[in-house]
Design a protein around this motif. Sequence first.
Motif, short mmCIF file in Angstrom:
data_model
loop_
_atom_site.label_atom_id
_atom_site.label_comp_id
_atom_site.label_asym_id
_atom_site.label_seq_id
_atom_site.Cartn_x
_atom_site.Cartn_y
_atom_site.Cartn_z
N ARG A 169 0.82 -1.23 0.00
CA ARG A 169 0.00 0.00 0.00
C ARG A 169 0.84 1.26 0.00
NH1 ARG A 169 -2.07 2.93 4.14
NH2 ARG A 169 -1.44 1.35 5.66
N THR A 170 1.91 1.30 0.79
CA THR A 170 2.70 2.52 0.95
C THR A 170 4.01 2.50 0.19
OG1 THR A 170 3.86 1.66 2.90
CG2 THR A 170 1.76 2.80 3.27
N GLN A 171 4.44 1.30 -0.24
CA GLN A 171 5.75 1.11 -0.88
C GLN A 171 6.89 1.53 0.05
OE1 GLN A 171 6.18 -0.63 -3.88
NE2 GLN A 171 4.02 -0.98 -3.31
N ARG A 172 6.64 1.50 1.34
CA ARG A 172 7.70 1.67 2.33
C ARG A 172 8.25 0.30 2.71
NH1 ARG A 172 7.67 6.64 5.13
NH2 ARG A 172 6.00 8.05 4.48
N ASP A 173 9.43 0.31 3.33
CA ASP A 173 10.03 -0.95 3.74
C ASP A 173 9.11 -1.72 4.67
OD1 ASP A 173 12.65 -1.06 2.48
OD2 ASP A 173 13.20 0.64 3.73
N LEU A 174 8.98 -3.02 4.41
CA LEU A 174 8.19 -3.88 5.28
C LEU A 174 8.85 -3.92 6.66
CD1 LEU A 174 5.88 -6.11 5.41
CD2 LEU A 174 7.74 -7.76 5.07
N PRO A 175 8.11 -3.66 7.73
CA PRO A 175 8.68 -3.74 9.08
C PRO A 175 8.79 -5.19 9.54
CG PRO A 175 6.39 -3.10 9.22
CD PRO A 175 6.71 -3.16 7.76
N GLY A 176 9.50 -5.97 8.76
CA GLY A 176 9.66 -7.39 9.03
C GLY A 176 10.49 -8.01 7.93
N TYR A 177 10.18 -9.25 7.57
CA TYR A 177 10.91 -9.92 6.50
C TYR A 177 10.04 -11.01 5.89
CZ TYR A 177 11.85 -13.50 10.09
OH TYR A 177 11.72 -14.46 11.08
N GLY A 178 10.48 -11.49 4.74
CA GLY A 178 9.84 -12.61 4.09
C GLY A 178 10.71 -13.85 4.21
N TRP A 179 10.09 -15.03 4.12
CA TRP A 179 10.89 -16.25 4.24
C TRP A 179 10.47 -17.29 3.22
CZ3 TRP A 179 7.26 -15.40 8.36
CH2 TRP A 179 6.18 -16.31 8.39
N ILE A 180 11.42 -18.13 2.86
CA ILE A 180 11.19 -19.32 2.04
C ILE A 180 11.93 -20.45 2.73
CG2 ILE A 180 11.43 -20.40 -0.22
CD1 ILE A 180 11.69 -17.59 -1.43
N PHE A 181 11.18 -21.36 3.34
CA PHE A 181 11.79 -22.44 4.11
C PHE A 181 11.51 -23.78 3.42
CE2 PHE A 181 11.50 -20.15 8.52
CZ PHE A 181 12.41 -19.22 8.07
N PRO A 182 12.55 -24.58 3.19
CA PRO A 182 12.38 -25.88 2.52
C PRO A 182 11.82 -26.93 3.45
CG PRO A 182 14.66 -25.60 3.20
CD PRO A 182 13.95 -24.31 3.56
N LEU A 183 10.92 -27.75 2.94
CA LEU A 183 10.33 -28.82 3.74
C LEU A 183 10.79 -30.22 3.31
CD1 LEU A 183 6.68 -27.52 4.19
CD2 LEU A 183 8.57 -27.43 5.82
N GLY A 184 11.52 -30.30 2.19
CA GLY A 184 12.10 -31.57 1.78
C GLY A 184 11.11 -32.59 1.27
N ASP A 185 9.84 -32.21 1.11
CA ASP A 185 8.82 -33.15 0.64
C ASP A 185 8.17 -32.68 -0.65
OD1 ASP A 185 7.37 -31.00 1.53
OD2 ASP A 185 6.12 -32.10 2.95
N GLY A 186 8.90 -31.80 -1.37
CA GLY A 186 8.35 -31.22 -2.59
C GLY A 186 7.71 -29.87 -2.38
N ARG A 187 7.64 -29.43 -1.12
CA ARG A 187 7.00 -28.15 -0.81
C ARG A 187 7.97 -27.19 -0.13
NH1 ARG A 187 2.39 -29.12 3.15
NH2 ARG A 187 4.04 -30.40 4.11
N VAL A 188 7.59 -25.93 -0.13
CA VAL A 188 8.27 -24.91 0.66
C VAL A 188 7.22 -24.12 1.43
CG1 VAL A 188 10.31 -24.65 -0.81
CG2 VAL A 188 8.25 -23.29 -1.28
N ASN A 189 7.64 -23.56 2.55
CA ASN A 189 6.79 -22.68 3.34
C ASN A 189 7.21 -21.25 3.01
OD1 ASN A 189 6.03 -20.92 5.55
ND2 ASN A 189 5.59 -22.72 6.78
#
Length: 441
Positions: free
Chosen positions: A224-244
């Motif tokens: 909405r604001t195009q300001r920095d997200l006050p946090g972070y994003g993640w991509i975590f591997p699950l080893g079963d064909g999926r990621v979180n």
Amino acid sequence: MPSAHSSQAGTGPADEEAQVIVVGAGPAGSAAAFHLARAGVDVVLLEKGTFPRDKVCGDGLTPQGVHQLVRMGIDIDAPGWTRTRGMRWVCEGRQVHIDWPRLGARPDFGLTRSRHDFDEILAGHAREAGARLHTHVKATEPVTDRAGRITGLRALAGADKQPKLYRAPVVIAADGASARTALAMGLQRDPSRQVATAARRYYRSATRTDDPYLELWADLLCSRTQRDLPGYGWIFPLGDGRVNVGLGALARRQHGSVDLRATMEQWLARLPQEWGLREENADSPWRSAALPMGFNRRPQYSRGMLLVGDSAGMVSPWSGEGIGQAMEAGEAAADIVALAMLRPTGPAREEALRQYPREIQRRWGTYYRIGNSVADLVLRRYGYRPLLNRRLMASPVLVRFLARTLTYAADETAHDAVDTVLRTLLRLVPAPDLSHGTRKP
């Protein structure tokens, strides 16, 4: 849950007694019940849901959490567990890899596993140790004596919601972010402490599911604001064909809450097509939940009741990690309660139980106090981008120091320069008093 009330009702044929009642069979409650049962304490573990069940989480464990699983005797080499070497931070086109440190007191690897069956494994382990696990039991109100001390819980049990009374001289509240039991006993959330929001979704991704690193993105912008997200994003591997894949964010005072779903869609559009993180590969609904942080509910012990995990707001204000702390606090609570039960009812037992908030303060008090300040002054306003600037990411020493600070990966006895500096800084900052809190009138 209604507020606490006094009750002199006798024990009926359908009632149940124990030395300790644990409310909630998440990581905190199951760890507490396991360690209590192993110590020979008669413990009842109540869970309002059934297993398996889902929960909003990154599904990632740092070595701290792995250490707690090992202490519980969980078979982490069984199918379903995926080991990670460390973290990969991504910011402004640069990335840096930080392997989990080799510290004598902890494993040098992390783990991932879906919360769909993670909680069930821990609860089952508590039951095997001797805890009486009851699922589909919803605590509705605490029972107290005339002095206001908790002596049990009223609940609705089973699919037909039959009333039932559970009695015990000590209750451990581990019922998550809702903290229904704590609220019913008058323990309010500290509004000055952070509450973040996390959202996640599973995707099928053959190219990312076996990644040995937990990937975190620090340069995301709010939709909405195009300001920095006050946090972070993640991509975590699950080893079963999926990621979180998910986002965690603090609320900005000036700009209000973040639209995490739109922000995530904006982020996913940036990612390479071959990763497969697109709508057609989604493997779950979009889900979000609150993350109570920085010890936002105190005192952690009051009138026969101990708070552990999200019920006490034990999510780290530095990183949003909560599973490891929840399990460790569950063990600490169990140790103290088991020793307290050896003492006669009265002042001697009460003195032992009052050691719990002091032990929590010893472990995390200063670290969380600094983290609350950093979250309020830096992360809430600017996100993680300032902490991962070009100069810092180019320095292996500074990167290791930041990673160890964010995950509190330091040994009790210093093993390297990072440990020495981190421990010294924590000793220089006065520890807060976490034993007092706010009760509603």
